[in-house]
Write a protein that holds these residues in place. Sequence first.
Motif, PDB file in Angstrom:
ATOM      1  N   ALA A  23       0.847  -1.237  -0.192  1.00  0.00           N
ATOM      2  CA  ALA A  23       0.101  -0.253   0.007  1.00  0.00           C
ATOM      3  C   ALA A  23       0.896   1.155   0.049  1.00  0.00           C
ATOM      4  N   SER A  24       1.936   1.186   0.831  1.00  0.00           N
ATOM      5  CA  SER A  24       2.545   2.346   0.821  1.00  0.00           C
ATOM      6  C   SER A  24       3.488   2.712  -0.308  1.00  0.00           C
ATOM      7  N   GLN A  25       3.791   1.607  -0.886  1.00  0.00           N
ATOM      8  CA  GLN A  25       4.766   1.826  -2.237  1.00  0.00           C
ATOM      9  C   GLN A  25       3.635   2.216  -3.350  1.00  0.00           C
ATOM     10  N   ALA A  26       2.625   1.820  -3.135  1.00  0.00           N
ATOM     11  CA  ALA A  26       1.720   2.178  -4.531  1.00  0.00           C
ATOM     12  C   ALA A  26       1.387   3.849  -4.233  1.00  0.00           C
ATOM     13  N   ARG A  27       1.096   4.123  -2.940  1.00  0.00           N
ATOM     14  CA  ARG A  27       1.000   5.540  -2.473  1.00  0.00           C
ATOM     15  C   ARG A  27       1.923   6.379  -3.190  1.00  0.00           C
ATOM     16  N   ARG A  28       3.227   5.908  -3.074  1.00  0.00           N
ATOM     17  CA  ARG A  28       4.425   6.700  -3.330  1.00  0.00           C
ATOM     18  C   ARG A  28       4.227   7.060  -5.055  1.00  0.00           C
ATOM     19  N   LEU A  29       3.794   6.090  -5.634  1.00  0.00           N
ATOM     20  CA  LEU A  29       3.764   6.149  -7.063  1.00  0.00           C
ATOM     21  C   LEU A  29       2.542   6.737  -7.661  1.00  0.00           C
ATOM     22  N   LYS A  30       1.555   6.745  -6.974  1.00  0.00           N
ATOM     23  CA  LYS A  30       0.394   7.078  -7.362  1.00  0.00           C
ATOM     24  C   LYS A  30      -0.595   7.964  -6.549  1.00  0.00           C
ATOM     25  N   ASP A  31      -0.985   9.244  -6.640  1.00  0.00           N
ATOM     26  CA  ASP A  31      -1.508  10.150  -5.680  1.00  0.00           C
ATOM     27  C   ASP A  31      -2.866   9.569  -5.616  1.00  0.00           C
ATOM     28  N   PRO A  32      -3.457  10.340  -4.286  1.00  0.00           N
ATOM     29  CA  PRO A  32      -4.771   9.857  -4.212  1.00  0.00           C
ATOM     30  C   PRO A  32      -5.839  10.362  -5.091  1.00  0.00           C
ATOM     31  N   ASP A  33      -5.745  11.051  -6.232  1.00  0.00           N
ATOM     32  CA  ASP A  33      -6.390  11.423  -7.165  1.00  0.00           C
ATOM     33  C   ASP A  33      -6.669  10.528  -8.127  1.00  0.00           C
ATOM     34  N   ARG A  34      -5.564   9.670  -8.058  1.00  0.00           N
ATOM     35  CA  ARG A  34      -5.398   8.610  -9.312  1.00  0.00           C
ATOM     36  C   ARG A  34      -5.738   7.100  -8.745  1.00  0.00           C
ATOM     37  N   LEU A  35      -5.219   7.036  -7.382  1.00  0.00           N
ATOM     38  CA  LEU A  35      -5.681   5.600  -6.754  1.00  0.00           C
ATOM     39  C   LEU A  35      -6.155   5.875  -5.282  1.00  0.00           C
ATOM     40  N   GLU A  36      -7.253   5.177  -5.148  1.00  0.00           N
ATOM     41  CA  GLU A  36      -7.659   5.025  -3.743  1.00  0.00           C
ATOM     42  C   GLU A  36      -7.301   3.898  -3.132  1.00  0.00           C
ATOM     43  N   ILE A  37      -6.904   3.989  -1.909  1.00  0.00           N
ATOM     44  CA  ILE A  37      -6.363   2.720  -1.234  1.00  0.00           C
ATOM     45  C   ILE A  37      -7.093   2.290  -0.163  1.00  0.00           C
ATOM     46  N   VAL A  38      -7.897   1.079   0.050  1.00  0.00           N
ATOM     47  CA  VAL A  38      -8.505   0.768   1.239  1.00  0.00           C
ATOM     48  C   VAL A  38      -7.855  -0.418   1.733  1.00  0.00           C
ATOM     49  N   ALA A  39      -7.350  -0.655   3.069  1.00  0.00           N
ATOM     50  CA  ALA A  39      -6.736  -1.883   3.752  1.00  0.00           C
ATOM     51  C   ALA A  39      -7.592  -2.421   4.929  1.00  0.00           C
TER      52      ALA A  39
END
Length: 465
Positions: A23-39
């Motif tokens: 999740a953290s690595q995906a967030r570094r590469l894509k900001d919240p406007d492009r990728l929502e992350i739910v864990a």
Amino acid sequence: MSMSRTKERLVVIGGDAAGMSAASQARRLKDPDRLEIVAFERGHFSSYSACGIPYWVGGDVDSRDRLIARTPEEHRARAIDLRMRTEVTEIDVGRGRVRARDVDSGAESWTSYDKLVIATGARPIRPDLPGVDAPGVHGVQTLDDGQALLDSLAATPGRRAVVVGAGYIGVEMAEAMINRGYEVTVVNRGSQPMATLDPDMGRLVNRAMEGLGITMVNDAEVTKILTGDGAGRRVRAVGTDAAEYPADVVILGIGVRPETALAQAAGLPLGAHGGLLTDLAMRVRGHENIWSGGDCVEVLDLVSGRMRHIALGTHANKHGQVIGTNVGGGYATFPGVVGTAVSKVCDLEIARTGLREKDARRAGLQYETVVIESTSRAGYYPDAAPMTVEMLAERRTGRLLGVQIVGREGAAKRVDIAAVALTAQMTVEEMTALDLGYAPPFSPVWDPVLVAARKAAAAVAKAPR
């Protein structure tokens, strides 16, 4: 992608090393406007070191919080919607959604995903024995488990601990209980502790554990957990066919299995060890938008060419980095492992990498085995400690196959030399020329690993072709 959403949603099942690294690595590469992350994490804690639990229980680590790398609040501050105490109960692959249940309220809801990461970890093996669920019987896989054990110890005046199993977890928990002043008995179904070692090296561990005052009961199968007659029917002993061993607390250190019931119910591919099967990008085989990593997957053994299940935080964090990079639009792979692991029991250090003799036989390899005795430092330098190194090399080619080391301070991390050599597919002859660091406080002029390599190279040269 769902028509109701304008950005992708990544759902992560499991809030520890692999899941939150992804999740953290995906967030570094894509900001919240492009990728929502739910864990989703069913326990009370996120991103913690399960490997540190024995040292917290034993008192080497003074607080639980020191084992937590990143709190749920810290993850949420990075735009990761981490939902604690929430257990995923179903994966609907066809419709791209997961069903989750709030552990405390029981409320259930569905969450759709575009990309899914399964990082459900492993569960302690809990044998189906009478009394195994009695108060005072503990596994130690999660921080919740460690807290429950410490609470149990605080509420129990007795000082007798029985550890069931003598692998890494069992040995480390035996040390933890010795450090807490308990009388410790280890009941082990094998003939020696540490089945990840060859028997002659396991005997060295057995001798050292007995020297620490631990009662070792080998070749013994636990058949029942005996409980008292009072309120709560707390554990009072561990029984085998031959004897009973009094216990005020019992710790199960039998090992772990991949936690893949969810994945199996969803029809995802599992291997012979019950772990999820992935490609080199950690994508679940046959599923373009599902990834998996950590203790719930099987990995390729680069030495034997076989799939294995190895539950280690080092692998889980690497898997998470690979998954997060791929989910975030980059490219990364996890090629496999050579099977490196280290541990200790008090001042005895234990290390291994590559294949044991029985692994080599199972893989159809012919090999030569050598064992050498050396010291951690130059023999004349103060506090030089004995060290035993076993090395396996393939007959004819001389390729290094495996190394095991048992010794005192300075022994365990020497196995990293062998881990690099295995990954590079070096021969033992090539290893003898390695330019390793030398000064009398750090090693003899010939490092113990290189002494073993010289002896192995000689054995290969003499072996029939």
